[in-house]
Design an enzyme around this catalytic site. Structure first.
Site, PDB file in Angstrom:
ATOM      1  N   ASP A 565       0.861  -1.193   0.000  1.00 57.96           N
ATOM      2  CA  ASP A 565       0.000   0.000   0.000  1.00 57.96           C
ATOM      3  C   ASP A 565       0.895   1.241   0.000  1.00 57.96           C
ATOM      4  O   ASP A 565       2.100   1.146  -0.226  1.00 57.96           O
ATOM      5  CB  ASP A 565      -0.932  -0.002   1.229  1.00 57.96           C
ATOM      6  CG  ASP A 565      -0.161  -0.140   2.536  1.00 57.96           C
ATOM      7  OD1 ASP A 565       1.090  -0.076   2.510  1.00 57.96           O
ATOM      8  OD2 ASP A 565      -0.814  -0.305   3.582  1.00 57.96           O
ATOM      9  N   ASP A 566       0.330   2.390   0.267  1.00 63.36           N
ATOM     10  CA  ASP A 566       1.117   3.622   0.209  1.00 63.36           C
ATOM     11  C   ASP A 566       1.801   3.917   1.529  1.00 63.36           C
ATOM     12  O   ASP A 566       1.734   5.021   2.056  1.00 63.36           O
ATOM     13  CB  ASP A 566       0.217   4.790  -0.213  1.00 63.36           C
ATOM     14  CG  ASP A 566      -0.175   4.663  -1.673  1.00 63.36           C
ATOM     15  OD1 ASP A 566       0.685   4.250  -2.471  1.00 63.36           O
ATOM     16  OD2 ASP A 566      -1.331   4.948  -2.005  1.00 63.36           O
TER      17      ASP A 566
END
Ligand code: 6R9
Length: 695
Positions: A565-566
């Site tokens: 994910d980020d």
């Protein structure tokens, strides 16, 4: 990506896709993962080590593991029996759960009906068992030669005094207390004192800035903030009290007025007279706490009563308050500690993590003390006064279990073996690694050089959310593969799923999820149940989604491959790209920012920020510096970007979505792998960015 991906994308907010980093097959730090059939890969524990281990064969593990899966209630009840419960849990409610969003709200409960207290179990119980004279903590200060210690009886006295003070200050069951302290013994003392009276502690890592601290204070509204006047790390004095003052002014402007700031005088860093003071609010710890009685009744709390809140980064700008409860966390942190480090009562245990992170909660404070262990609390920096400091400490205290992060291993590896060779390190028995995947080269150096090819390494994969180890070696039970976290802990069912959330069998690579709950699981995100469900349970219905990529080899070993994910993992610290972006755009000259992670030799990942400036402002070195300063003051020094890349424009789709995939390739200079850029609103910006790469 199917419905799951859509839900996940929605959860991550506009323009972001939780798996935009999607590289579950990626190697760690550019090192290719070893060939699966490499026979030289297995590193066996010595016969002697295995013979003395708590779990001494793969066979024994398999039987215990199978039991934990077939009969979780029976398995975990037996573990829980090892602790003191003022009132036993309801036998038919050992575990109640729903992890499927389609079947109603997410629910995880363990040992319902039980009443206990984790402070009582970690401290009083050891004293009552006759171990009051055993050293609970050795404290090693920043300067060599500066040290202290507390036996279990002394620890109990100090915890009780602080608990009594907190009660007198109006702190009661369920109230929040924020702790902003460096690695002094007062930090675990403060955590335990809160737990003793049923208050909920929220430790904020003392490297966070005033703004970040204020944000957390505003979110959890503590009755008291506990801090110290200053800390020295290496040669630097950091005036923590000034930071707290700024944070509390800021919180007050946001409607949260903290009435009491209990300040420990850390005399070796800064004296009293030079400390900023707000009369009426600020209280010197040493002026009040020692005058309280050393006996304090325990507040018996429900197994599901909250124990602590710990903020961590996610895909959006706002930190998440991960909430852990009492009973399950207690059982889980203690038993994972015991098995993953093959703990023996004679061990001297040192975990280099700060109590400001989950590792310091579960494996400096609770897990070890619940086992009656002797732990080392180190205030200083691991390379001060020189890169041999860690091994100096190991020899000084006879450390047998040394638990650290790959980033420290790599940084010491870079400093060379000369410093290591000056010390014996003969006491070491077990090594541990946490925070990020450990690349095989660092693993080998840790094993061969630090451990003299004698000590198994427990590479423990877990998260703030999981409370304790999830995938970890049991050091005497099976051979290790350098870089692999190996097999699941008892009761943990890791599954690797594809984009559509389908479980994959055998050799595979994909998204790491967990099926079924485990006692140490977090119960919610404080004040945001929606985000809890959307982030962790909606991406793949029926499972807890970790946010990590994972590969499983033909022997069933797990290889973590990093976040999908980020979230960037810098020196084992989780930092959301959105958090850094939000900080950057607060700079008056910054129009837009896009942050990606890049491989970093020592930190694992580094922070690479693309920024566009407001119209007409020329880019300069001063601007660069002040952009970095903005991030330092918004979040903390550890989140400072390693590289600012000036971008006149960012690559966006026609709908205005920033294409991070392309930015990641530009940042890592993989220019021949840019992929399709034809969907960009203005493909020209890519060439422009490449041309500006070395500015
Ligand atoms: C304990 C802790 C969690 C994230 C996690 C993962 C990474 C932690 C790891 C590891 C590979 C290991 N991570 N340990 N990756 N191997 N042994 O670090 O908690 O700060 O919440 O970070 O760290 O990416 O998702 P937390």
């Amino acid at each position: 990506g199917g419905p799951a991906a859509v839900a996940a994308a929605a959860a991550a907010g506009p323009g972001r896709h939780p798996r935009s980093g999607g590289r579950p097959c990626a190697a760690v730090l550019g090192e290719p993962l070893p060939a699966l059939d490499d026979p030289g890969l297995l590193v066996h524990p010595s016969a002697d080590f295995a013979a003395r281990a708590l779990v001494s064969s793969e066979q024994q593990y398999r039987e215990m593991y199978q039991r934990s899966i077939d009969d979780p209630a029976g398995f975990w009840s037996e573990v829980a029996e090892e602790f003191y419960w003022e009132h036993r849990w309801n036998p038919d409610q050992v575990c109640a759960e729903n992890l499927d969003v389609n079947k109603g709200p997410i629910k995880i409960e363990w040992f319902k009906g039980g009443k206990t207290n984790i402070c009582y179990n970690a401290v009083d119980r050891n004293v009552e068992a006759g171990n009051g004279g055993k050293v609970a903590m050795y404290w090693e200060g920043n300067e060599p030669g500066q040290d202290g210690k507390l036996t279990y009886s002394e620890l109990l006295d100090q915890v009780c005094q602080l608990a009594n003070y907190l009660k007198s200050a109006g702190v009661g069951k369920g109230d929040a207390v924020v702790i902003y302290l460096p690695m002094l013994m007062e930090l675990p003392i403060a955590m335990l004192a809160c737990a003793r009276i049923g208050a909920v502690h929220s430790v904020v890592f003392a490297g966070f800035s005033a703004d970040a601290l204020a944000q957390r204070v505003v979110d959890c509204k503590p009755k008291v903030v506990i801090t110290c006047n200053a800390v020295k790390r290496g040669l630097k004095v950091i005036p923590l009290k000034d930071i707290v003052d700024t944070a509390l002014d800021e919180s007050a402007k946001n409607g949260v007025d903290v009435g009491i700031c209990l300040t420990y005088e850390n005399g070796s860093a800064l004296n009293k007279v030079d400390t900023r003071w707000k009369t009426g609010r600020d209280v010197w710890w040493q002026d009040v706490v020692p005058s309280f009685p050393t006996k304090c009744d325990v507040e018996w709390v429900d197994a599901e009563d909250p124990l602590f809140l710990l903020y961590t980064s996610g895909s959006t700008g706002k930190p998440k308050g991960v909430l852990h409860t009492t009973g399950g966390y207690m059982v889980y942190s203690a038993t994972t500690f015991k098995h993953a480090f093959d703990y023996k009562p004679t061990d001297i245990y040192w975990c280099t993590a700060d109590c400001g992170w989950i590792t310091g909660h579960s494996y400096v404070t609770y897990g070890p003390l619940l086992n009656g262990a002797t732990v080392i609390i180190f205030e200083g920096a691991p390379n001060y006064p020189d890169p041999g400091r860690c091994w100096d400490i190991v020899d000084k205290y006879g450390v047998t279990i040394f638990y650290t992060a790959p980033t420290l291993v790599r940084s010491l590896m870079r400093d060379g073996t000369e410093y290591v060779g000056r010390y014996s390190r003969k006491s070491l028995r077990v090594l541990g690694s946490v925070g990020e995947p450990i690349n095989p080269t660092a693993w080998r150096w840790f094993y061969d050089v630090i451990g003299d090819s004698r000590c198994p390494i427990s590479d423990t994969w877990w998260q703030t959310e999981t409370g304790g180890f999830m995938i970890t070696p049991l050091p005497g039970a099976w051979p290790q593969k350098p870089g692999s976290a190996t097999f699941p802990f008892f009761g943990v069912q890791p599954v690797i799923v594809d984009e559509k959330g389908r479980e994959m069998e055998g050799e595979c690579s994909g998204y790491l999820c967990i099926k079924k709950s485990w006692p140490g699981a977090f119960r919610t995100l404080y004040g945001d149940k929606d985000r809890y469900e959307t982030t962790y349970f909606k991406p793949f219905a029926g499972y807890y989604f970790s946010g990590d990529g994972c590969r499983r080899d033909k022997d069933g070993y797990h290889w973590l491959t990093g976040r999908v994910d980020d979230v960037i993992n810098v020196s084992g610290h989780r930092i959301g790209t959105a958090e850094v972006e939000s900080a950057l755009v607060l700079h008056p000259k910054c129009a837009e920012a896009a942050v990606v992670g890049i491989d970093h030799e020592v930190k694992g990942q580094g922070i690479y920020a693309f920024v566009t400036l407001v119209d007409g402002v020329p880019y300069s070195d001063d601007i660069r510096k002040s952009l970095v300063m903005t991030v330092r003051s918004q979040i903390g020094a550890f989140a400072a970007p390693d590289k600012i890349h000036w971008a006149p424009g960012l690559p966006k789709t026609r709908s205005g979505k920033i294409m991070r995939r392309i930015l990641r390739k530009i940042a890592s200079r993989q220019l021949d792998e840019l992929g399709d850029t034809s969907t960009l609103a203005d493909p020209g910006v890519v060439d422009q960015l490449i041309a500006l790469s070395d500015n």
